[in-house]
Motif scaffolding. Structure first.
Motif, PDB file in Angstrom:
ATOM      1  N   ASP A   1      75.563  21.283  16.069  1.00 28.54           N
ATOM      2  CA  ASP A   1      76.186  22.603  16.064  1.00 28.54           C
ATOM      3  C   ASP A   1      76.773  22.872  17.456  1.00 28.54           C
ATOM      4  N   ASP A   2      76.230  23.824  18.168  1.00 27.31           N
ATOM      5  CA  ASP A   2      76.770  24.173  19.479  1.00 27.31           C
ATOM      6  C   ASP A   2      76.317  23.172  20.546  1.00 27.31           C
ATOM      7  N   VAL A   3      77.224  22.848  21.465  1.00 28.47           N
ATOM      8  CA  VAL A   3      76.943  21.943  22.576  1.00 28.47           C
ATOM      9  C   VAL A   3      77.367  22.629  23.872  1.00 28.47           C
ATOM     10  N   VAL A   4      76.422  22.791  24.794  1.00 35.09           N
ATOM     11  CA  VAL A   4      76.699  23.403  26.092  1.00 35.09           C
ATOM     12  C   VAL A   4      76.331  22.389  27.167  1.00 35.09           C
ATOM     13  N   SER A   5      77.209  22.172  28.122  1.00 35.03           N
ATOM     14  CA  SER A   5      76.934  21.222  29.205  1.00 35.03           C
ATOM     15  C   SER A   5      77.385  21.827  30.526  1.00 35.03           C
ATOM     16  N   GLY A   6      76.865  21.264  31.611  1.00 33.86           N
ATOM     17  CA  GLY A   6      77.214  21.748  32.936  1.00 33.86           C
ATOM     18  C   GLY A   6      76.178  21.298  33.941  1.00 33.86           C
ATOM     19  N   ARG A   7      76.013  22.091  35.013  1.00 33.11           N
ATOM     20  CA  ARG A   7      75.018  21.793  36.036  1.00 33.11           C
ATOM     21  C   ARG A   7      74.108  23.002  36.221  1.00 33.11           C
ATOM     22  N   TYR A   8      72.809  22.738  36.205  1.00 31.42           N
ATOM     23  CA  TYR A   8      71.814  23.774  36.454  1.00 31.42           C
ATOM     24  C   TYR A   8      70.984  23.318  37.644  1.00 31.42           C
ATOM     25  N   GLU A   9      70.826  24.202  38.630  1.00 35.63           N
ATOM     26  CA  GLU A   9      70.191  23.808  39.888  1.00 35.63           C
ATOM     27  C   GLU A   9      70.934  22.574  40.416  1.00 35.63           C
TER      28      GLU A   9
ATOM     29  N   PHE B   1      73.375  18.452  32.851  1.00 34.34           N
ATOM     30  CA  PHE B   1      72.648  18.471  31.587  1.00 34.34           C
ATOM     31  C   PHE B   1      73.634  18.592  30.432  1.00 34.34           C
ATOM     32  N   GLU B   2      73.129  18.287  29.265  1.00 27.13           N
ATOM     33  CA  GLU B   2      73.853  18.512  28.007  1.00 27.13           C
ATOM     34  C   GLU B   2      72.827  19.057  27.022  1.00 27.13           C
ATOM     35  N   LEU B   3      73.081  20.236  26.503  1.00 27.29           N
ATOM     36  CA  LEU B   3      72.152  20.899  25.575  1.00 27.29           C
ATOM     37  C   LEU B   3      72.844  21.095  24.247  1.00 27.29           C
ATOM     38  N   TYR B   4      72.185  20.693  23.174  1.00 31.58           N
ATOM     39  CA  TYR B   4      72.830  20.802  21.863  1.00 31.58           C
ATOM     40  C   TYR B   4      71.814  21.011  20.743  1.00 31.58           C
ATOM     41  N   GLU B   5      72.305  21.635  19.684  1.00 29.15           N
ATOM     42  CA  GLU B   5      71.502  21.838  18.480  1.00 29.15           C
ATOM     43  C   GLU B   5      71.767  20.662  17.543  1.00 29.15           C
ATOM     44  N   ALA B   6      70.696  20.066  17.043  1.00 25.82           N
ATOM     45  CA  ALA B   6      70.832  18.877  16.199  1.00 25.82           C
ATOM     46  C   ALA B   6      69.905  18.973  15.002  1.00 25.82           C
ATOM     47  N   GLU B   7      70.352  18.398  13.899  1.00 24.92           N
ATOM     48  CA  GLU B   7      69.495  18.214  12.720  1.00 24.92           C
ATOM     49  C   GLU B   7      69.638  16.764  12.267  1.00 24.92           C
ATOM     50  N   LEU B   8      68.531  16.052  12.257  1.00 24.25           N
ATOM     51  CA  LEU B   8      68.496  14.646  11.883  1.00 24.25           C
ATOM     52  C   LEU B   8      67.638  14.510  10.642  1.00 24.25           C
ATOM     53  N   ARG B   9      68.185  13.845   9.607  1.00 23.43           N
ATOM     54  CA  ARG B   9      67.473  13.734   8.335  1.00 23.43           C
ATOM     55  C   ARG B   9      67.451  12.284   7.853  1.00 23.43           C
ATOM     56  N   GLU B  10      66.420  11.963   7.104  1.00 24.42           N
ATOM     57  CA  GLU B  10      66.255  10.637   6.522  1.00 24.42           C
ATOM     58  C   GLU B  10      66.243  10.780   5.012  1.00 24.42           C
ATOM     59  N   GLY B  11      67.051   9.942   4.318  1.00 29.38           N
ATOM     60  CA  GLY B  11      67.101   9.995   2.863  1.00 29.38           C
ATOM     61  C   GLY B  11      68.302  10.791   2.393  1.00 29.38           C
ATOM     62  N   THR B  12      68.376  10.972   1.073  1.00 24.65           N
ATOM     63  CA  THR B  12      69.485  11.704   0.472  1.00 24.65           C
ATOM     64  C   THR B  12      68.950  12.682  -0.558  1.00 24.65           C
ATOM     65  N   GLY B  13      69.717  13.739  -0.787  1.00 28.75           N
ATOM     66  CA  GLY B  13      69.371  14.696  -1.830  1.00 28.75           C
ATOM     67  C   GLY B  13      68.043  15.386  -1.583  1.00 28.75           C
ATOM     68  N   LYS B  14      67.355  15.687  -2.694  1.00 27.48           N
ATOM     69  CA  LYS B  14      66.086  16.404  -2.605  1.00 27.48           C
ATOM     70  C   LYS B  14      64.991  15.562  -1.966  1.00 27.48           C
TER      71      LYS B  14
ATOM     72  N   ASP C   1      80.109  24.695  36.221  1.00 29.75           N
ATOM     73  CA  ASP C   1      80.977  23.803  35.443  1.00 29.75           C
ATOM     74  C   ASP C   1      80.616  23.838  33.956  1.00 29.75           C
ATOM     75  N   VAL C   2      80.291  25.036  33.449  1.00 26.28           N
ATOM     76  CA  VAL C   2      79.841  25.146  32.064  1.00 26.28           C
ATOM     77  C   VAL C   2      80.971  24.799  31.100  1.00 26.28           C
ATOM     78  N   ARG C   3      80.637  24.034  30.081  1.00 23.85           N
ATOM     79  CA  ARG C   3      81.574  23.662  29.022  1.00 23.85           C
ATOM     80  C   ARG C   3      80.900  23.890  27.671  1.00 23.85           C
ATOM     81  N   TYR C   4      81.702  24.293  26.716  1.00 23.66           N
ATOM     82  CA  TYR C   4      81.177  24.580  25.379  1.00 23.66           C
ATOM     83  C   TYR C   4      81.997  23.844  24.330  1.00 23.66           C
TER      84      TYR C   4
END
Length: 332
Positions: free
Chosen positions: A153-161, A165-178, A124-127
């Motif tokens: 960025d990319d999000v892949v979900s489905g069933r493994y074994e 699950f839901e697997l995704y690339e994430a970037e989390l930042r605190e603050g602004t600018g430099k 049941d893979v979904r992208y």
């Protein structure tokens, strides 16, 4: 077949290797991509210099006209000139990405076609791309610390074994600018726990005193635990809001799993979070796991696609191992 056995769990690394028929289908898709890529490369080769060149020519012309009214001592460097250069630079960047759009569209379309095929070991893979993952709101913030900016960025979900699950690339930042700092950048795997934990438990890398102070403020309601393993307690902080339920896990399978993770993902310690029936494996990583090579580079199965399959399989096999942390012996 390679096999690693940790915490009483066998991790099979051959289960996700595609068969010959699947590989043949992938290669046909690569051939179609290569045919389209050749056309796009030709488009980009004239679009980029044309789009950016027009901006630069316009900037030079306007700057020359400014010289007609500027002080002789400020030729090319008056305040209007500097403002013009800044605007021209920003416009050049925007038009560069506009010129590259045929390449961006082609690569994104190819990922949408390719990823469900190469991850045939996922049911049941979904992208999806760029959307907010459904599980993200359930991720304990103590696992990443405070942040005010997020991108996916990319999000892949489905069933493994036997688990979703839901697997995704994430970037989390605190603050602004430099002055901004990275709270987390990498891959997050969210999965169903075998046995729900009545509370929250997070294992994060131990940080310096300043970061630890702010994390401590953020997790003020969380109690710190010890695994009893000196090298793990030196590398990790274990925090929970239910010490009675969490301590056996921290001293048992979680400690065993983290030892194995230290060997599997040696660059930066992986993080683990449990929140009720939700489990999270956080793998800090600078690279984009599902990124295709630059549009000018021919796509090759062994060089570019096979590593994606291997990486995905390894991450899900690792999540399957981490998922056993809270299980009773008979369930594990």
């Amino acid at each position: 077949m390679n096999r690693s056995r940790q915490a009483g769990v066998a991790v099979e690394t051959a289960d996700f290797i595609p068969g010959d028929a699947v590989v043949a289908g992938i290669r046909k898709n690569i051939e179609a991509y290569e045919a389209a890529r050749a056309s796009v490369v030709r488009q980009v080769r004239w679009r980029v210099p044309l789009f950016v060149g027009l901006v630069l020519a316009t900037v030079v012309l306007i700057a020359w006209l400014f010289n007609k009214v500027a002080d002789p001592n400020e030729q090319w460097f008056s305040t209007p000139h500097v403002f013009l250069y800044v605007v021209g630079f920003a416009a050049s960047i925007l038009l560069y990405f506009q010129a590259m759009k045929p390449a961006t569209r082609l690569q994104q379309s190819f990922r949408q076609t390719l990823l469900p095929i190469i991850f045939g070991f996922i049911r049941d893979v979904r992208y999806a791309h760029g959307g907010r993952p459904n599980s993200f709101d359930r991720l304990p913030r103590e696992a990443v610390g405070p942040f005010n900016r997020e991108s996916f960025d990319d999000v892949v979900s489905g069933r493994y074994e036997e688990f979703s699950f839901e697997l995704y690339e994430a970037e989390l930042r605190e603050g602004t600018g430099k002055g901004s700092s990275t709270a987390f950048k990498g891959v997050i795997v969210a999965f169903e726990a075998i046995e729900p934990l009545p509370g929250i438990l997070v294992a994060t890398r131990r940080t310096n005193a300043v970061v630890g102070f702010f994390r401590g403020m953020f997790a003020s309601k969380m109690q710190e635990l010890s695994s009893g393993v000196p090298e793990l307690d030196a590398a990790y902080e274990f925090r929970t809001d239910n010490a009675e339920a969490a301590q056996p896990l921290v001293s048992g399978r979680l400690a065993q799993a983290l030892k194995w993770l230290g060997e599997t993902w040696p660059e930066e310690p992986a993080r683990v979070a449990l929140n009720g029936s939700d489990g999270f494996l956080l793998l800090p990583q600078a690279k984009n796991f599902f990124e295709l090579p630059a549009i000018s580079v021919p796509l090759d199965y062994q060089t570019h696609v096979a590593p994606m399959i291997s990486d995905m399989g390894a991450m899900l096999a690792t999540a399957a191992l981490v998922r056993k942390i809270g299980a009773r012996d008979e369930a594990a």
